[in-house]
Design a protein around this motif. Structure first.
Motif, PDB file in Angstrom:
ATOM      1  N   HIS A 122     -10.505 -14.743  37.162  1.00 19.27           N
ATOM      2  CA  HIS A 122     -11.138 -14.045  36.063  1.00 19.27           C
ATOM      3  C   HIS A 122     -10.485 -12.508  36.080  1.00 19.27           C
ATOM      4  CE1 HIS A 122     -14.198 -17.364  35.569  1.00 19.27           C
ATOM      5  NE2 HIS A 122     -13.169 -17.608  34.893  1.00 19.27           N
ATOM      6  N   ALA A 123     -10.198 -11.992  37.006  1.00 19.36           N
ATOM      7  CA  ALA A 123      -9.968 -10.739  37.178  1.00 19.36           C
ATOM      8  C   ALA A 123      -8.461 -10.479  36.951  1.00 19.36           C
ATOM      9  CB  ALA A 123     -10.163 -10.042  38.539  1.00 19.36           C
ATOM     10  N   HIS A 124      -7.662 -11.533  36.870  1.00 18.11           N
ATOM     11  CA  HIS A 124      -6.218 -11.289  36.536  1.00 18.11           C
ATOM     12  C   HIS A 124      -5.732 -10.841  35.302  1.00 18.11           C
ATOM     13  CE1 HIS A 124      -5.218 -14.654  39.928  1.00 18.11           C
ATOM     14  NE2 HIS A 124      -5.635 -13.782  40.355  1.00 18.11           N
ATOM     15  N   GLN A 125      -5.050  -9.797  35.085  1.00 16.15           N
ATOM     16  CA  GLN A 125      -4.702  -9.061  34.016  1.00 16.15           C
ATOM     17  C   GLN A 125      -3.355  -9.280  33.732  1.00 16.15           C
ATOM     18  OE1 GLN A 125      -6.981  -5.421  34.733  1.00 16.15           O
ATOM     19  NE2 GLN A 125      -8.611  -6.107  33.801  1.00 16.15           N
ATOM     20  N   THR A 126      -2.642 -10.233  33.987  1.00 17.56           N
ATOM     21  CA  THR A 126      -1.283 -10.660  33.520  1.00 17.56           C
ATOM     22  C   THR A 126      -1.223 -11.585  32.296  1.00 17.56           C
ATOM     23  OG1 THR A 126      -1.247 -12.565  35.122  1.00 17.56           O
ATOM     24  CG2 THR A 126      -0.676 -10.233  36.041  1.00 17.56           C
ATOM     25  N   TRP A 127      -0.102 -11.451  31.583  1.00 18.10           N
ATOM     26  CA  TRP A 127       0.147 -12.218  30.390  1.00 18.10           C
ATOM     27  C   TRP A 127      -0.337 -13.658  30.483  1.00 18.10           C
ATOM     28  CZ3 TRP A 127      -0.345  -9.308  26.285  1.00 18.10           C
ATOM     29  CH2 TRP A 127      -0.026  -8.316  26.066  1.00 18.10           C
ATOM     30  N   SER A 128       0.169 -14.170  31.634  1.00 16.92           N
ATOM     31  CA  SER A 128      -0.139 -15.610  32.012  1.00 16.92           C
ATOM     32  C   SER A 128      -1.472 -15.803  31.663  1.00 16.92           C
ATOM     33  CB  SER A 128       0.463 -15.894  33.226  1.00 16.92           C
ATOM     34  OG  SER A 128      -0.097 -15.359  34.227  1.00 16.92           O
ATOM     35  N   ALA A 129      -2.559 -15.262  32.201  1.00 16.81           N
ATOM     36  CA  ALA A 129      -3.853 -15.369  31.774  1.00 16.81           C
ATOM     37  C   ALA A 129      -4.391 -15.186  30.634  1.00 16.81           C
ATOM     38  CB  ALA A 129      -4.628 -14.428  33.052  1.00 16.81           C
ATOM     39  N   MET A 130      -3.811 -14.929  29.666  1.00 16.79           N
ATOM     40  CA  MET A 130      -4.206 -14.482  28.446  1.00 16.79           C
ATOM     41  C   MET A 130      -4.330 -16.123  27.478  1.00 16.79           C
ATOM     42  SD  MET A 130      -2.541 -12.663  25.160  1.00 16.79           S
ATOM     43  CE  MET A 130      -1.409 -13.893  24.372  1.00 16.79           C
ATOM     44  N   ILE A 131      -5.730 -16.171  26.829  1.00 16.69           N
ATOM     45  CA  ILE A 131      -5.767 -17.141  26.092  1.00 16.69           C
ATOM     46  C   ILE A 131      -4.791 -17.692  25.080  1.00 16.69           C
ATOM     47  CG2 ILE A 131      -7.513 -18.287  24.395  1.00 16.69           C
ATOM     48  CD1 ILE A 131      -9.456 -16.443  25.486  1.00 16.69           C
ATOM     49  N   PRO A 132      -4.168 -18.591  25.186  1.00 17.58           N
ATOM     50  CA  PRO A 132      -3.068 -18.994  24.235  1.00 17.58           C
ATOM     51  C   PRO A 132      -3.163 -18.968  22.675  1.00 17.58           C
ATOM     52  CG  PRO A 132      -3.325 -21.000  25.866  1.00 17.58           C
ATOM     53  CD  PRO A 132      -4.612 -20.070  25.762  1.00 17.58           C
ATOM     54  N   PRO A 133      -2.446 -18.530  22.027  1.00 16.60           N
ATOM     55  CA  PRO A 133      -2.565 -18.529  20.344  1.00 16.60           C
ATOM     56  C   PRO A 133      -2.825 -19.520  19.652  1.00 16.60           C
ATOM     57  CG  PRO A 133      -0.637 -17.059  21.162  1.00 16.60           C
ATOM     58  CD  PRO A 133      -1.205 -18.044  22.301  1.00 16.60           C
ATOM     59  N   GLN A 134      -2.520 -20.843  20.098  1.00 20.96           N
ATOM     60  CA  GLN A 134      -2.800 -21.942  19.377  1.00 20.96           C
ATOM     61  C   GLN A 134      -4.607 -22.433  19.515  1.00 20.96           C
ATOM     62  OE1 GLN A 134      -0.539 -21.636  21.874  1.00 20.96           O
ATOM     63  NE2 GLN A 134      -0.726 -23.280  23.340  1.00 20.96           N
ATOM     64  N   GLN A 135      -5.094 -21.773  20.356  1.00 21.62           N
ATOM     65  CA  GLN A 135      -6.555 -22.150  20.581  1.00 21.62           C
ATOM     66  C   GLN A 135      -7.235 -21.267  19.331  1.00 21.62           C
ATOM     67  OE1 GLN A 135      -8.502 -21.958  24.079  1.00 21.62           O
ATOM     68  NE2 GLN A 135      -6.544 -22.670  25.515  1.00 21.62           N
ATOM     69  N   LEU A 136      -6.477 -20.266  18.554  1.00 22.93           N
ATOM     70  CA  LEU A 136      -7.223 -19.452  17.635  1.00 22.93           C
ATOM     71  C   LEU A 136      -7.002 -20.334  16.163  1.00 22.93           C
ATOM     72  CD1 LEU A 136      -8.764 -16.961  16.918  1.00 22.93           C
ATOM     73  CD2 LEU A 136      -6.670 -15.822  16.687  1.00 22.93           C
ATOM     74  N   THR A 137      -8.406 -20.802  15.678  1.00 22.98           N
ATOM     75  CA  THR A 137      -8.379 -21.702  14.434  1.00 22.98           C
ATOM     76  C   THR A 137      -7.428 -20.990  13.478  1.00 22.98           C
ATOM     77  OG1 THR A 137     -10.563 -22.326  15.279  1.00 22.98           O
ATOM     78  CG2 THR A 137      -9.742 -22.408  12.631  1.00 22.98           C
ATOM     79  N   HIS A 138      -6.463 -21.916  12.722  1.00 23.18           N
ATOM     80  CA  HIS A 138      -5.797 -21.672  11.773  1.00 23.18           C
ATOM     81  C   HIS A 138      -4.643 -20.614  12.260  1.00 23.18           C
ATOM     82  CE1 HIS A 138      -8.850 -22.492   8.248  1.00 23.18           C
ATOM     83  NE2 HIS A 138      -8.435 -23.485   9.120  1.00 23.18           N
TER      84      HIS A 138
END
Length: 562
Positions: free
Chosen positions: A37-53
């Motif tokens: 949870h402390a990782h601040q690399t792009w690979s740890a970002m929540i994927p855009p497809q999880q954002l509704t619409h």
């Protein structure tokens, strides 16, 4: 003062994963239990497809680009809205869109996609748009979306504010706080939402084979994402900390927008040592000043230009406007405090002040100062040209401000003409004649929701700072981290002997302290009263750079007799 609790098991787990022992303790106290949870690399970002619409809205945008439809971004007049607008325009243009922007005037058309803003869009100098895209607004624009539809324009809404009972009939709504959205981070700022949509759009265009390669890079916009996220004081959960950390990394490496670089320059800050504090307290106020006193398009142009000379000129204009804003705010704040000192209300749960001649664009800042002074929900009002009152409020953690206004609105229909916002900040419009009754009903709503009429600030600390960690290196390590709303900067608590003290410039207390064998320089800003010889202090560990020399400095925030 209280001390945050730390689970020693979690702390050891973080240390075993290679985290610095002090950081491990601080992170564990702030809810980080997993090193991942402390990782601040792009690979740890929540994927855009999880954002509704987001995927649906991306497909609509891809269709619009293919059909060469004319798009217009409808922005908001604060820093989050300005950065969101800049991200949208830069990303859409790179992906082949024909797009311009429109930012409402705080004083003429008010907030969001109102019917008046739709009318401006219809007569936009670039031609009537086919598609309106809102950034950092729109979730409450039911009437505005209907006006746009009637005028033959489609609407895609991107927002992060809480929705009302009715959602607008837009083609798509991208908002982590809309009903049914399972996106894990509910704290994205407006700029974060549009950044996510632009990532989804690029993925959709890749799927359609629109690019010869992977398409345009979007990570070079993360300095704007970081600035808007910090400026809007949204909770810095793991995903937001990642976005801010990535933006700060680029800024420190000198890879930022020309406008961001120019704002650092006029603020007298070194981007090589950029922190979230710089974004929130040096850059953001200069952008926000344009929306408060003038025209936020000035700030948006500053963020959009690639010409360093133009960026510098625009940044200087923003700096001048900000100096004017400071003068207006100071005069209004002193008048408000004077009024409350002589006309102290019997109510203890809230503070409301109104002066017809006050500047509408600055009432929110006055409310913020009153909230800090009295530590209770505060609202400040000014009169609009149409005779209504425009108010802005700030709240304390015990009271959800928008819920309090909603309760007043439901108990007294018609008293509030319109309102919006979130837990800690909100805006509203009243008929002038309703103000005296509103003051009483708002106070009653605050009491009802909180169950009390008195609020006490709690100063949370991280306990004692180990002697071995009171160093320049550790101060630098802490400075490099992302701290902010919901993830507060560390405040330590120790007892010191005051060896020497004096007041600087009549308002700052300069201290020379001793703890055991260690001696420290310290400063307490905006404090002009001396301390007893033995005192317990809550303080931040800081690096002080002066004439090329770097030393440890303690920044005092609170004191108790030892």
């Amino acid at each position: 003062m209280t001390t945050r609790s730390v689970d020693p098991t979690i702390c050891r787990r973080l240390i075993n994963a290679g985290v610095h022992p002090l950081l491990a303790r601080l992170w564990a106290a702030r809810g980080i239990s997993d090193p991942a949870h402390a990782h601040q690399t792009w690979s740890a970002m929540i994927p855009p497809q999880q954002l509704t619409h987001a995927t649906h809205a991306a497909a609509l945008l891809a269709d619009a680009i293919a059909a060469r439809k004319r798009m217009l971004v409808v922005a908001d007049y604060d820093c989050d809205g300005a950065t969101a607008c800049a991200v949208a325009l830069q990303a859409l243009r790179r992906m082949g869109a024909t797009v311009d922007f429109l930012v409402p005037d705080r004083f003429e058309t008010g907030y969001g996609l109102s019917p008046a803003v739709v009318e401006l869009a219809v007569h936009h100098p670039g031609g009537r748009p086919d598609l309106l895209i809102t950034v950092d607004n729109g979730i409450a624009s039911v009437e505005g979306v209907e006006a746009a539809r009637a005028a033959g324009m489609d609407v895609i809404i991107t927002d992060h504010h809480l929705p009302g009972d009715t959602l607008p009939r837009a083609l798509a709504i991208v908002n982590p706080n809309q009903p049914g959205c399972g996106f894990p981070s509910k704290h994205l700022a407006g700029v974060g939402v549009i950044f996510y949509l632009m990532l989804a759009l690029r993925a959709e265009l890749r799927r359609r084979g629109a690019f010869a390669d992977d398409g345009p890079r979007l990570d070079d916009l993360c300095d704007l994402v970081a600035l808007g996220t910090v400026a809007d004081v949204v909770r810095l959960d793991a995903n937001n900390r990642l976005l801010v950390a990535q933006g700060l990394q680029r800024i420190r490496k000198g890879r930022m927008q020309a406008g961001v670089r120019a704002l650092f320059a006029v603020a007298g800050r070194d981007p090589r040592n950029a922190t979230a504090f710089d974004l929130g307290f040096a850059l953001a106020p200069r952008l926000n000043a344009a929306g408060r006193l003038a025209d936020m398009s000035l700030g948006i142009h500053c963020l959009l230009t690639e010409n360093p000379d133009e960026a510098a000129a625009l940044a200087r204009q923003l700096d001048t406007i900000n100096q004017e804003r400071r003068g207006i705010e100071l005069a209004m704040r002193e008048e408000a405090l004077s009024v409350l000192a002589t006309e102290a209300p019997a109510r203890a749960a809230s503070v409301c002040v109104y002066r017809p001649e006050w500047h509408q664009g600055v009432v929110g800042l006055v409310a913020s100062r009153l909230k800090d002074t009295y530590w209770r929900p505060a609202l400040a009002f000014a009169r609009c040209d149409d005779g209504t009152l425009r108010g802005s409020g700030r709240s304390v953690p015990d009271v959800h401000l928008r819920d309090a206004l909603d309760l007043v609105s439901k108990r007294h229909p018609g008293m509030i003409l319109k309102f919006g916002g979130h837990a800690m900040a909100a805006g509203l419009t009243l008929p002038e004649a309703a103000y005296p009754q509103f003051v009483d009903t708002f106070d009653a709503a605050v009491r009802e929701l909180s169950g009390t009429d008195r609020f006490e600030p709690v100063i949370q600390t991280d306990g004692s700072l180990e002697a071995d960690f009171a160093t320049i290196e550790v101060a630098g390590l802490l400075q490099q981290q992302v701290w902010g709303a919901g993830f507060p900067a560390p405040v330590f608590r120790d007892t010191f002997t005051v060896l020497h003290q004096r007041v600087l410039k009549g308002k700052h207390l300069k201290l020379f302290l001793q703890r055991g064998a260690q001696r420290f320089d310290a400063i307490w800003f905006n404090r002009n009263e001396n301390l007893p010889e033995h005192t317990e202090l809550a303080y931040r560990l800081d690096r002080n750079e002066w004439n090329g020399r770097v030393t440890v400095q303690l920044v005092v925030e609170h004191a108790l007799p030892a």
